[in-house]
Design an enzyme around this catalytic site. Structure first.
Site, PDB file in Angstrom:
ATOM      1  N   SER A 127       0.827  -1.209   0.000  1.00  0.00           N
ATOM      2  CA  SER A 127       0.000   0.000   0.000  1.00  0.00           C
ATOM      3  C   SER A 127       0.860   1.257   0.000  1.00  0.00           C
ATOM      4  O   SER A 127       1.977   1.254   0.534  1.00  0.00           O
ATOM      5  CB  SER A 127      -0.865  -0.008   1.263  1.00  0.00           C
ATOM      6  OG  SER A 127      -1.416   1.260   1.473  1.00  0.00           O
ATOM      7  N   TYR A 152      -2.002  -0.533  10.177  1.00  0.00           N
ATOM      8  CA  TYR A 152      -2.269  -1.030   8.825  1.00  0.00           C
ATOM      9  C   TYR A 152      -0.994  -0.920   7.976  1.00  0.00           C
ATOM     10  O   TYR A 152      -0.547  -1.899   7.360  1.00  0.00           O
ATOM     11  CB  TYR A 152      -3.406  -0.237   8.170  1.00  0.00           C
ATOM     12  CG  TYR A 152      -3.560  -0.498   6.688  1.00  0.00           C
ATOM     13  CD1 TYR A 152      -3.894  -1.764   6.207  1.00  0.00           C
ATOM     14  CD2 TYR A 152      -3.350   0.518   5.748  1.00  0.00           C
ATOM     15  CE1 TYR A 152      -4.029  -2.013   4.850  1.00  0.00           C
ATOM     16  CE2 TYR A 152      -3.486   0.276   4.389  1.00  0.00           C
ATOM     17  CZ  TYR A 152      -3.816  -0.982   3.941  1.00  0.00           C
ATOM     18  OH  TYR A 152      -3.943  -1.230   2.593  1.00  0.00           O
TER      19      TYR A 152
HETATM   20  N1  LIG Z   1      -8.522  -0.079  -2.348  1.00  0.00           N
HETATM   21  C1  LIG Z   1      -7.432   0.657  -2.096  1.00  0.00           C
HETATM   22  O1  LIG Z   1      -7.439   1.877  -2.245  1.00  0.00           O
HETATM   23  C2  LIG Z   1      -6.144  -0.011  -1.663  1.00  0.00           C
HETATM   24  C3  LIG Z   1      -4.997   0.787  -1.538  1.00  0.00           C
HETATM   25  C4  LIG Z   1      -3.807   0.187  -1.134  1.00  0.00           C
HETATM   26  C5  LIG Z   1      -3.751  -1.154  -0.866  1.00  0.00           C
HETATM   27  N2  LIG Z   1      -4.885  -1.910  -0.979  1.00  0.00           N
HETATM   28  C6  LIG Z   1      -4.784  -3.353  -0.681  1.00  0.00           C
HETATM   29  O2  LIG Z   1      -5.299  -4.072  -1.778  1.00  0.00           O
HETATM   30  C7  LIG Z   1      -5.912  -5.280  -1.333  1.00  0.00           C
HETATM   31  C8  LIG Z   1      -7.349  -5.360  -1.815  1.00  0.00           C
HETATM   32  O3  LIG Z   1      -8.050  -4.225  -1.327  1.00  0.00           O
HETATM   33  P1  LIG Z   1      -9.575  -3.950  -1.628  1.00  0.00           P
HETATM   34  O4  LIG Z   1      -9.725  -2.477  -1.738  1.00  0.00           O
HETATM   35  O5  LIG Z   1     -10.049  -4.826  -2.709  1.00  0.00           O
HETATM   36  O6  LIG Z   1     -10.208  -4.380  -0.214  1.00  0.00           O
HETATM   37  P2  LIG Z   1     -11.466  -5.303   0.117  1.00  0.00           P
HETATM   38  O7  LIG Z   1     -11.660  -5.212   1.587  1.00  0.00           O
HETATM   39  O8  LIG Z   1     -12.607  -4.946  -0.764  1.00  0.00           O
HETATM   40  O9  LIG Z   1     -10.951  -6.751  -0.277  1.00  0.00           O
HETATM   41  C9  LIG Z   1     -10.236  -7.595   0.585  1.00  0.00           C
HETATM   42  C10 LIG Z   1     -10.966  -8.932   0.631  1.00  0.00           C
HETATM   43  O10 LIG Z   1     -10.197  -9.820   1.444  1.00  0.00           O
HETATM   44  C11 LIG Z   1     -11.069 -10.567   2.257  1.00  0.00           C
HETATM   45  N3  LIG Z   1     -10.316 -10.955   3.454  1.00  0.00           N
HETATM   46  C12 LIG Z   1      -9.898 -10.157   4.466  1.00  0.00           C
HETATM   47  N4  LIG Z   1      -9.255 -10.878   5.400  1.00  0.00           N
HETATM   48  C13 LIG Z   1      -9.260 -12.175   4.962  1.00  0.00           C
HETATM   49  C14 LIG Z   1      -8.746 -13.393   5.482  1.00  0.00           C
HETATM   50  N5  LIG Z   1      -8.121 -13.427   6.662  1.00  0.00           N
HETATM   51  N6  LIG Z   1      -8.934 -14.519   4.761  1.00  0.00           N
HETATM   52  C15 LIG Z   1      -9.594 -14.508   3.577  1.00  0.00           C
HETATM   53  N7  LIG Z   1     -10.099 -13.385   3.043  1.00  0.00           N
HETATM   54  C16 LIG Z   1      -9.928 -12.225   3.729  1.00  0.00           C
HETATM   55  C17 LIG Z   1     -12.239  -9.647   2.564  1.00  0.00           C
HETATM   56  O11 LIG Z   1     -13.423 -10.372   2.854  1.00  0.00           O
HETATM   57  C18 LIG Z   1     -12.356  -8.839   1.280  1.00  0.00           C
HETATM   58  O12 LIG Z   1     -13.343  -9.386   0.411  1.00  0.00           O
HETATM   59  C19 LIG Z   1      -5.791  -5.261   0.191  1.00  0.00           C
HETATM   60  O13 LIG Z   1      -4.643  -5.987   0.537  1.00  0.00           O
HETATM   61  C20 LIG Z   1      -5.591  -3.786   0.513  1.00  0.00           C
HETATM   62  O14 LIG Z   1      -4.905  -3.619   1.728  1.00  0.00           O
HETATM   63  C21 LIG Z   1      -6.082  -1.371  -1.372  1.00  0.00           C
END
Ligand SMILES: NC(=O)c1ccc[n+]([C@@H]2O[C@H](COP(=O)([O-])OP(=O)(O)OC[C@H]3O[C@@H](n4cnc5c(N)ncnc54)[C@H](O)[C@@H]3O)[C@@H](O)[C@H]2O)c1
Length: 330
Positions: A127, A152
């Site tokens: 991130s 985080y």
């Molecule tokens: N969306 C953003 O702006 C952004 C920015 C930087 C990093 N990220 C990273 O990208 C990745 C995806 O983000 P996103 O925005 O799609 O988030 P999101 O929360 O929509 O997706 C994450 C998914 O992982 C699942 N999950 C969480 N913990 C789990 C576990 N222990 N076992 C199995 N499944 C689990 C959740 O149910 C969820 O559906 C994450 O790692 C997030 O930290 C996202």
């Protein structure tokens, strides 16, 4: 070819899985469908993926290593894309254990599975939050990132360190992807662009921190997916003679930023939303929130060099797609 996508019912995992299915991959999706935000949204995304018979879904928690390993036993998996995580900066101030559970325990289980089942390339979500208290912009993967300002961010930085260890010890090619504020249709209700849209449409006031003096490198979902797809077949190679910087190693390890490379002032972002929705926002200005950073801005030199790709969707276009989807979905 099989690809394991964790967090497949999540925002980015859903869009990525859709794209991989369109490219004829067999996608093995894993998600624990937790209720951090409205589970209906996750189920709706999943429903769409499940219309494709090349999609196989497992409701599994990454922290459950036995169940995770069973998936690796039943399928040959050359590529893993780990997107499952507890996301969100503010929530990490009140629920730190959830981040340890998914982002640390879950991630070490993924690494162990990659080790024991000879995975050829592990890509994983990091991130922009890892830049923490850094003030030099644009944020470069060659900068040191030793000053996280939320748990985080600390778990995401820890993922990069853990991945490096496995690249070094077991020669597993790992690619860490630092995403910058991703937005778009089917997005995350906990993020500001989503809740602002809801509140502006419903005539509620929106909370704007640091009196609006913030800049974000908003990145459209399709650009994130394109960046990931372009890096799939670029596993990092080991090189004992490489000149090192924080984004590289002698081991097969590499970190990339995937961001729009054009930070937008928060107030300009709000004005764009007002214009697209056709309502004026009622704004409640508040001081800076603990854990937040004032600006994010991605240097994407490495992404351009390796993937030949730069995110380019203008904010107005991407937000337009989001607002259209929001109105239809809600
Ligand atoms: N969306 C953003 O702006 C952004 C920015 C930087 C990093 N990220 C990273 O990208 C990745 C995806 O983000 P996103 O925005 O799609 O988030 P999101 O929360 O929509 O997706 C994450 C998914 O992982 C699942 N999950 C969480 N913990 C789990 C576990 N222990 N076992 C199995 N499944 C689990 C959740 O149910 C969820 O559906 C994450 O790692 C997030 O930290 C996202």
């Amino acid at each position: 070819m099989n690809i394991l996508v964790t967090g497949a019912a999540g925002f980015i995992g859903f869009h990525l899985s859709k794209r991989l299915l369109a490219e004829n991959y067999h996608v093995i999706g894993v998600d624990n469908l937790n209720d951090y935000y409205d589970v209906r949204l996750k189920n709706e995304r999943l429903k769409q993926l499940e219309t494709n018979d090349k999609f196989t879904f497992y409701k599994v928690d990454l922290a459950d290593s036995a169940c995770l390993n069973e998936i690796f036993e039943s399928h040959s998996i050359p590529i893993v894309i780990n997107l499952a995580a507890q996301a969100g900066v503010r929530y990490s101030l009140t629920h730190p254990h959830s981040y340890v559970h998914s982002n640390l325990v879950g991630f070490v289980n993924i690494l162990e599975a990659c080790r024991h089942y000879q995975v050829e390339h592990l890509l994983y979500a990091s991130s922009s939050s890892v830049y923490g208290a850094n003030t030099k912009t644009p944020f470069s993967t060659t900068d040191s990132v030793d000053h996280p300002v939320s748990i985080y961010a600390a778990t995401k930085k820890a993922n990069e360190l853990m991945a490096h260890t496995y690249s070094h010890l077991f020669n597993i090619p790992t690619t860490g992807l630092r995403f910058f504020t991703v937005y778009g249709p089917w997005g995350r209700p906990d993020m500001a662009y989503y809740s602002f849209t809801k509140d502006i449409i419903e005539g509620n006031s929106i909370k704007v921190y640091n009196n609006g003096d913030m800049r974000r490198d908003f990145t459209y979902i399709d650009d994130i997916v394109e960046g990931i797809v372009k890096l799939l077949d670029q596993p990092p190679e080991p090189d004992p003679n490489r000149d090192l910087d924080p984004s590289t190693s002698h081991a097969p390890y590499k970190i990339y930023n995937i961001g729009n490379n054009r930070p937008v002032r928060l107030m300009d972002f709000i004005h764009t939303l007002e214009y697209l929705i056709g309502n004026k926002a009622k704004i409640e200005f508040l001081p800076m929130q603990p854990g937040d950073v004032k600006e994010t801005y991605a240097d994407i030199t490495d992404l351009q060099k390796t993937a030949g790709f730069s995110p380019a969707t203008p904010l107005e276009t991407g937000l337009g797609h989001f607002v259209e989807w929001y109105k239809q979905f809600h």
